[in-house]
Every structure is written in C-alpha cells, then in structure tokens.
Write a protein that holds these residues in place. Structure first.
Motif, PDB file in Angstrom:
ATOM      1  N   ALA A   8       0.856  -1.282  -0.023  1.00  0.00           N
ATOM      2  CA  ALA A   8      -0.124   0.019  -0.052  1.00  0.00           C
ATOM      3  C   ALA A   8       0.910   1.278  -0.023  1.00  0.00           C
ATOM      4  O   ALA A   8       2.239   1.187   0.499  1.00  0.00           O
ATOM      5  CB  ALA A   8      -0.908  -0.016   1.252  1.00  0.00           C
ATOM      6  N   PHE A   9       0.295   2.362  -0.457  1.00  0.00           N
ATOM      7  CA  PHE A   9       1.057   3.614  -0.202  1.00  0.00           C
ATOM      8  C   PHE A   9       0.142   4.831   0.168  1.00  0.00           C
ATOM      9  O   PHE A   9      -1.093   4.665   0.025  1.00  0.00           O
ATOM     10  CB  PHE A   9       1.684   3.971  -1.853  1.00  0.00           C
ATOM     11  N   GLY A  10       0.590   5.923   0.631  1.00  0.00           N
ATOM     12  CA  GLY A  10       0.019   6.969   1.023  1.00  0.00           C
ATOM     13  C   GLY A  10       0.567   8.277   0.520  1.00  0.00           C
ATOM     14  O   GLY A  10       1.854   8.034   0.050  1.00  0.00           O
ATOM     15  N   VAL A  11       0.113   9.430   0.197  1.00  0.00           N
ATOM     16  CA  VAL A  11       0.603  10.645  -0.218  1.00  0.00           C
ATOM     17  C   VAL A  11       0.312  11.890   0.835  1.00  0.00           C
ATOM     18  O   VAL A  11      -0.626  11.932   1.082  1.00  0.00           O
ATOM     19  CB  VAL A  11      -0.167  10.990  -1.737  1.00  0.00           C
ATOM     20  N   ASP A  20      -3.817  13.533  -7.543  1.00  0.00           N
ATOM     21  CA  ASP A  20      -4.943  12.569  -7.762  1.00  0.00           C
ATOM     22  C   ASP A  20      -4.356  11.143  -7.955  1.00  0.00           C
ATOM     23  O   ASP A  20      -3.354  10.999  -8.446  1.00  0.00           O
ATOM     24  CB  ASP A  20      -5.680  12.812  -9.077  1.00  0.00           C
ATOM     25  N   VAL A  21      -5.200  10.113  -7.450  1.00  0.00           N
ATOM     26  CA  VAL A  21      -4.715   8.808  -7.692  1.00  0.00           C
ATOM     27  C   VAL A  21      -5.856   8.274  -8.496  1.00  0.00           C
ATOM     28  O   VAL A  21      -7.084   8.212  -8.097  1.00  0.00           O
ATOM     29  CB  VAL A  21      -4.939   8.140  -6.335  1.00  0.00           C
ATOM     30  N   LEU A  22      -5.408   7.547  -9.465  1.00  0.00           N
ATOM     31  CA  LEU A  22      -6.061   6.944 -10.600  1.00  0.00           C
ATOM     32  C   LEU A  22      -6.107   5.106 -10.467  1.00  0.00           C
ATOM     33  O   LEU A  22      -4.902   4.793 -10.566  1.00  0.00           O
ATOM     34  CB  LEU A  22      -5.877   7.239 -11.967  1.00  0.00           C
ATOM     35  N   PRO A  29     -10.805   9.814 -10.984  1.00  0.00           N
ATOM     36  CA  PRO A  29      -9.710   9.991  -9.973  1.00  0.00           C
ATOM     37  C   PRO A  29     -10.124  10.179  -8.730  1.00  0.00           C
ATOM     38  O   PRO A  29     -11.248  10.820  -8.468  1.00  0.00           O
ATOM     39  CB  PRO A  29      -8.730  10.720 -10.638  1.00  0.00           C
ATOM     40  N   GLU A  30      -9.282  10.083  -7.651  1.00  0.00           N
ATOM     41  CA  GLU A  30      -9.460  10.329  -6.293  1.00  0.00           C
ATOM     42  C   GLU A  30      -8.679  11.454  -6.059  1.00  0.00           C
ATOM     43  O   GLU A  30      -7.374  11.062  -6.087  1.00  0.00           O
ATOM     44  CB  GLU A  30      -9.490   9.161  -5.191  1.00  0.00           C
ATOM     45  N   ALA A  31      -9.165  12.401  -5.214  1.00  0.00           N
ATOM     46  CA  ALA A  31      -8.154  13.466  -5.088  1.00  0.00           C
ATOM     47  C   ALA A  31      -7.687  13.166  -3.649  1.00  0.00           C
ATOM     48  O   ALA A  31      -8.310  12.677  -2.655  1.00  0.00           O
ATOM     49  CB  ALA A  31      -9.108  14.793  -4.963  1.00  0.00           C
ATOM     50  N   VAL A  32      -6.390  13.617  -3.423  1.00  0.00           N
ATOM     51  CA  VAL A  32      -5.827  13.497  -2.319  1.00  0.00           C
ATOM     52  C   VAL A  32      -5.791  14.877  -1.551  1.00  0.00           C
ATOM     53  O   VAL A  32      -5.468  15.888  -1.920  1.00  0.00           O
ATOM     54  CB  VAL A  32      -4.013  13.097  -2.653  1.00  0.00           C
ATOM     55  N   SER A  33      -6.346  14.533  -0.322  1.00  0.00           N
ATOM     56  CA  SER A  33      -6.468  15.751   0.558  1.00  0.00           C
ATOM     57  C   SER A  33      -5.470  15.445   1.704  1.00  0.00           C
ATOM     58  O   SER A  33      -4.449  14.559   1.696  1.00  0.00           O
ATOM     59  CB  SER A  33      -7.921  15.601   1.176  1.00  0.00           C
ATOM     60  N   THR A  37      -4.867   9.169   3.995  1.00  0.00           N
ATOM     61  CA  THR A  37      -5.465   7.710   3.170  1.00  0.00           C
ATOM     62  C   THR A  37      -4.478   6.805   2.631  1.00  0.00           C
ATOM     63  O   THR A  37      -3.629   7.486   2.381  1.00  0.00           O
ATOM     64  CB  THR A  37      -6.344   8.232   2.116  1.00  0.00           C
ATOM     65  N   ARG A  38      -4.886   5.557   2.540  1.00  0.00           N
ATOM     66  CA  ARG A  38      -3.874   4.481   2.157  1.00  0.00           C
ATOM     67  C   ARG A  38      -4.598   3.953   0.829  1.00  0.00           C
ATOM     68  O   ARG A  38      -5.743   3.420   0.986  1.00  0.00           O
ATOM     69  CB  ARG A  38      -3.502   3.494   3.204  1.00  0.00           C
TER      70      ARG A  38
END
Length: 129
Positions: A8-11, A20-22, A29-33, A37-38
């Motif tokens: 897994a990864f987190g940003v 964004d994570v696609l 895509p999911e926006a990284v806030s 989140t992982r």
C-alpha cells in the motif's frame, strides 16, 4: 519503483500541489486531501500531480509517497520537489514601448496610430516541404 514487500501507499503534499490517484478499473480519479488515506499498490495505479500557480522560489513544493507493508508497517518514502513556472504572453498592447503584464488592451485590437493590441508577424511560408 516501490520497495519490495510494499502492498500500500499514502501521499502527502504541500499546499501548492494538487494530487489525484487513478486506480485501475475506476473511471474517476480520487483527489488526495490532507488525510492519511492509503491505497493498494496495484499495477496500473497512477499518481498524478500538478500545480496551478507559479512558485515563489525553486523547490518550494513537495510530494511525498510513503510505502507500507502488510499490516501497515512503514517501509520507505520517496519524494519529489516541484517548482511551478509561470508562463505568460506579455505584449506592448497599447504600443507605448512598455510591456505590461496586465494591460487592459491585451484582449482586443484596434487599427491605426491611436490603436491598441499586439502586432504579430506570422511566418506562413513552407520551410520544410
């Protein structure tokens, strides 16, 4: 580029960066806030980041990706420093000899000695047949 054993990864990112994570199989895509989140480290996952404004100095923004093993144990981190470069077409729009960034005459053009607007010389010949 993930380390061996990572599942897994987190940003994390600075304020000037949008991330964004696609995920494979998802259309949006999911926006990284700012939350922690992982995401699963799957083949086809894409991390996309951008900047919407110019930097105030070199390397003033950063994206950090943290990698985790099974059970959530942190393994390693990778980071990239970013510098946003502002690009603008600035012209002497009122033809007074001064190039101004925010001239009100940039958006229109008028012919004649009291005219305004950029004068462009375009090369329309065929340089390469």
């Amino acid at each position: 580029a993930a380390p061996a054993g990572a599942v897994a990864f987190g940003v994390k990112h600075t304020e000037g960066v949008s991330v964004d994570v696609l995920l494979r199989g998802r259309a949006e895509p999911e926006a990284v806030s700012g939350t922690s989140t992982r995401w699963p480290l799957d083949e086809g996952t894409v991390l996309r980041f951008s900047m919407s404004r110019a930097s105030s100095e070199v390397n003033d923004n950063k994206v950090t990706v943290s990698f985790y093993a099974e059970g959530g144990k942190p393994i390693n981190q990778a980071g990239v420093f970013l510098t946003g470069v502002g690009i603008s077409l600035d012209v002497d729009a009122d033809r007074d000899g001064v190039v101004e960034k925010n001239s009100p005459n940039k958006a229109s053009w008028a012919w004649g000695p009291k005219g305004h607007g950029a004068i462009l010389l375009v090369s329309c010949d065929k340089d390469f047949p």
